[in-house]
Each structure stands twice: as C-alpha cells, then as structure tokens.
Design an enzyme around this catalytic site. Structure first.
Site, PDB file in Angstrom:
ATOM      1  N   HIS A   1       0.806  -1.218  -0.358  1.00  0.00           N
ATOM      2  CA  HIS A   1      -0.191   0.274  -0.011  1.00  0.00           C
ATOM      3  C   HIS A   1       0.886   0.768   0.059  1.00  0.00           C
ATOM      4  O   HIS A   1       0.328   1.922  -0.769  1.00  0.00           O
ATOM      5  CB  HIS A   1      -0.937  -0.244   1.107  1.00  0.00           C
ATOM      6  CG  HIS A   1      -1.789   1.281   1.675  1.00  0.00           C
ATOM      7  ND1 HIS A   1      -1.282   2.441   2.336  1.00  0.00           N
ATOM      8  CD2 HIS A   1      -3.136   1.957   0.571  1.00  0.00           C
ATOM      9  CE1 HIS A   1      -2.262   3.260   1.776  1.00  0.00           C
ATOM     10  NE2 HIS A   1      -3.383   3.200   1.428  1.00  0.00           N
ATOM     11  N   CYS A   2       1.758   0.954   0.789  1.00  0.00           N
ATOM     12  CA  CYS A   2       2.684   2.226   0.483  1.00  0.00           C
ATOM     13  C   CYS A   2       3.437   3.047  -0.148  1.00  0.00           C
ATOM     14  O   CYS A   2       3.341   4.294  -0.851  1.00  0.00           O
ATOM     15  CB  CYS A   2       4.057   1.798   1.724  1.00  0.00           C
ATOM     16  SG  CYS A   2       3.246   1.580   3.242  1.00  0.00           S
ATOM     17  N   LEU A   3       4.484   2.483  -1.035  1.00  0.00           N
ATOM     18  CA  LEU A   3       5.209   3.335  -1.853  1.00  0.00           C
ATOM     19  C   LEU A   3       4.212   3.804  -2.408  1.00  0.00           C
ATOM     20  O   LEU A   3       4.579   4.852  -3.249  1.00  0.00           O
ATOM     21  CB  LEU A   3       6.258   1.965  -2.027  1.00  0.00           C
ATOM     22  CG  LEU A   3       7.636   1.839  -0.805  1.00  0.00           C
ATOM     23  CD1 LEU A   3       8.816   1.889  -1.601  1.00  0.00           C
ATOM     24  CD2 LEU A   3       7.445   3.629   0.117  1.00  0.00           C
TER      25      LEU A   3
END
Length: 421
Positions: free
Chosen positions: A262-264
C-alpha cells in the site's frame, strides 16, 4: 477479570489485526470489524491470513474472550477507543478517502461521552481535522474536544519484519487538542515501547508521507541507475555494495522490479496531490519517482525478451515461470505487487505464464498465471524464469543446474545463465 476498556479496530488486515491482537494482549476487550465476510469467517475459525499473526496467537485471543471479529458496526456500540485502519487507495491517480468516510459515519453513531477515535490510515496532511472530525460531529451530534476526542497515529507495520514489530517500532502520536493527545498517548503507551508525540495531526500525517517518499525516491534512483548501468556494461549491484562500505553519508537501497504494497506506490502520491491542490505546484521528485518505479515491470519484460532472443526464442509461446508473486519476501501481500503487471504484460505478448508463491492465498491468485507449488517445480520445463520476489522456500529450487535464462530482479540466485536487473 474486567478489561481496560472496549477497543474497536476497523479493518482487520495487515495493520488492523496486529493492533487488535496487541490491544487484547495488554488487557483491552477488542472488537475487530471488517466488512469482508470471508475475512471475518476466517478469523472466527481461528485462521489468520496475516503473516505477522499466527493461527495460535489468534486462537489464544479468541479463547481468552478478549477478542471477537464482526462484520457489523453494531458490535462497536459504546466503545472507549476506535482505531481506523482502513484502506486509502488511489483511483485514477486521485486519493480515495471513501473508506475513511464510510468508517467515520458508521462509527460516529456508536460513540459515547468520552470516546476516542484514532485514524491510522495513511493520508494527506489535514485529513484528520478537515474530513474526519466534521464527519464524526455531524453523525454523532457531539462536539470534538469536549464530548469525544480524535487523534492520528500513522501505521508503521512492516509485514514479515521479525525485528521491528508493532511493539518495538516507535509510534508517532497526535491529537486534536491537548486532551486528545494525552488520551492517544496513553492508549499507545500500553501497546508499544516508545511513543513519539507531535504537536498536531498534520505533522503526524506528513511524517508518514516523508518516510515513504524518502524510500520511494531512493528506490527510483537505484532503479534508474540499474537500467543505465546495464546499458553501459557496468555491474550496478557490485557498485552499490562498494558504495555501502562508506560508514557515513550513504544509505543502501537496491534495485527491484517495481514497488508494491500500500505504501510506496500510493503514499507519495497523496503528498503530491495535496501540494498540487493547495499550492498549485508539482512535486517533481515524487512525480519522477512514480514514473521510474511504475515502468520497472515494463523494463523487466524488455530484458526478458532480449534474453530469449539471444537463445533464438520469441516470447510468444514461451513458457515463463514467475518466481514470487507477493511484493515482499516471506509474506503473501500482493497489494500493488509488480508481479501482477509483469504477468499481464507477458500474457499480452503471448507467453504461457506460470507462477510459484507459497504465501499467496488461492482467492488472491492472479488469474493470468497458472499456480505451481515449490515441490513440483522442474525449472528446465520452462523456457525462462523471472525472480520477482525471493521467499526463503525458494532455496530448494535448483537454479544452478538449470540451462534456461533466468532474470533475477533481486540478485538472490546463481546460475550460469542468470542475469541480474
């Protein structure tokens, strides 16, 4: 024995389930809410789909009576603390806060005097105060800061990290007002070893985006270096290792097939979007990093095509083995995994694609790839292989004696016919 209070964790995924397990462990009565009935059924049966939580840990929590899972917000009534760990994806490159909005509206009617609501979902600076608080007030008829309290604490879960788990990783905390901050700080002080308070939710929201934008930009840098180094006939991996011997002023990042989770692939775009929306300016570092990392799967396929051409084979009709589908080693997380794009591209070019990944659940398996197990693999039954993510179980795959071209995007395997990204 009475608990410390009732905690509701909305979202029982890679972030929410560890929070729920830790909260019940320290004495809270916890309700884990997830609208996915399949997940709830799995949790109720004692089966964990999150790699950081074992079946035994989940079963112990259920048996102890301090944890239950539900797909209904009715189970959240009269809560003391609600932690929102819902997705914040991008839709056509724009932030989608609909999950936060829905959770806020649903949880608002379940609040009581003195309830605390904490947002953990990654988002742009201003979300907590400008979006969450008004929704809670409008749908509860109560006032933030006097009737109930609101805070923000960005998640820092790193799936599969055995050294830095939820308890060991310092927790940034914030609140809308001093009383809210004190309550947020007290709650997370029960869950983690180190709490890091900041002056307002905006700083906490930005801190999370800084962390992931830093990683995103540096991964893009080494990815572009790897592309150009290959064209220049230079071993980028050896050069990076050499640079890493410098004891100051350098932090090692390595190339890869793209970024996942989900993050990068998502978080830096939230910051870029907010800068453009509020200031009318482009966040050039983020936009450039997006462009580089988004196109790494295309580069992987181009390199594979070149390798096949050198042995007189076309990619169309070739049997290709994808080694590792999840975006991260030793986990089953396929959110935004670059393997999905690689598989789609290979199928578009007419390749016959198979894949191996012991961690990815069957219901999440990409439909364009035939699933094979680690024990069934004979590498020489394929025309080429691409190592996308290297799990510990893949050590048993005998690449060294194989004669097929192998493109290793992680520099994890050795064979006479292996090329590194």
């Amino acid at each position: 024995m009475p608990g410390k209070g009732k905690v509701v964790v909305v979202g029982q995924g890679y972030v929410g389930l560890p929070v729920a397990m830790r909260a019940q462990e320290v004495g809270y009565d916890v309700v884990g809410i997830d609208l996915d009935e399949i997940k709830v059924t799995s949790l109720e049966s004692g089966h964990s789909y999150v790699s950081d939580i074992s079946d035994e840990e989940l079963q112990s929590a259920l048996k102890g009576g301090r944890y239950k899972a539900s797909s209904s917000y009715d189970a959240a009534a009269e809560f003391d603390v609600a932690v929102l760990t819902v997705p914040t994806p991008l839709r056509e490159s724009l932030p989608d806060l609909s999950f936060i909005e829905s959770a806020a509206i649903s949880i608002a009617s379940m609040m009581k005097q003195g309830s605390l609501v904490i947002l953990e979902s990654t988002t742009y600076p201003g979300t907590t105060e400008e979006l969450l608080v008004p929704l809670l007030e409008q749908n509860s008829g109560m006032a933030a800061g006097s009737d109930f309290y609101v805070g923000y604490s960005p998640e820092r879960i790193d799936p599969g990290n055995n050294k830095w788990g939820l308890m060991e990783t310092p927790k940034v905390v914030s609140g809308v007002g001093d009383k809210a901050l004190a309550k947020v700080r007290e709650f997370y002080g029960d869950l983690v070893l180190t709490v890091v308070p900041v002056s307002s939710p905006k700083e906490a929201e930005l801190a999370k985006l800084i962390e992931n934008t830093f990683r995103h930009v540096n991964i893009a840098l080494v990815n572009e270096i790897a592309v150009f180094a290959n064209q220049l006939g230079v071993d980028a991996w050896e050069a990076i290792e050499a640079a890493n011997t410098k004891p100051f002023g350098f932090m090692k990042f390595t190339p890869g097939p793209g970024v996942g989770g989900h993050c990068l692939p998502v978080d830096p775009s939230y910051l870029s979007w907010q800068v453009r929306r509020k200031l009318g300016k482009s966040f050039r570092f983020v936009e450039l990093a997006n462009d580089i990392n988004d196109h790494m799967p295309d580069y992987v396929v181009q390199r594979l095509m070149a390798m096949l051409n050198r042995v007189g084979k076309a990619i169309s009709g070739s049997k290709i083995l994808i080694v590792g589908v999840a975006y991260k080693e030793n986990t089953g997380d396929i959110r935004e995994a670059p393997s999905i794009r690689i598989i789609d591209l290979l199928r578009d070019f007419g390749a016959d694609v198979s894949a191996v990944d012991p961690y990815v659940e069957r219901r999440q398996w990409p439909s364009e790839a035939t699933e094979v197990s680690v024990n069934e693999i004979n590498v020489d039954n394929f025309d080429a292989a691409v190592v996308v993510t290297y799990h510990r179980e893949f050590e048993s795959i005998n690449f060294e004696k194989s004669s097929i071209p192998v493109l290793d995007t992680r520099r994890a395997v050795k064979s006479k016919f292996t090329e590194y990204l």
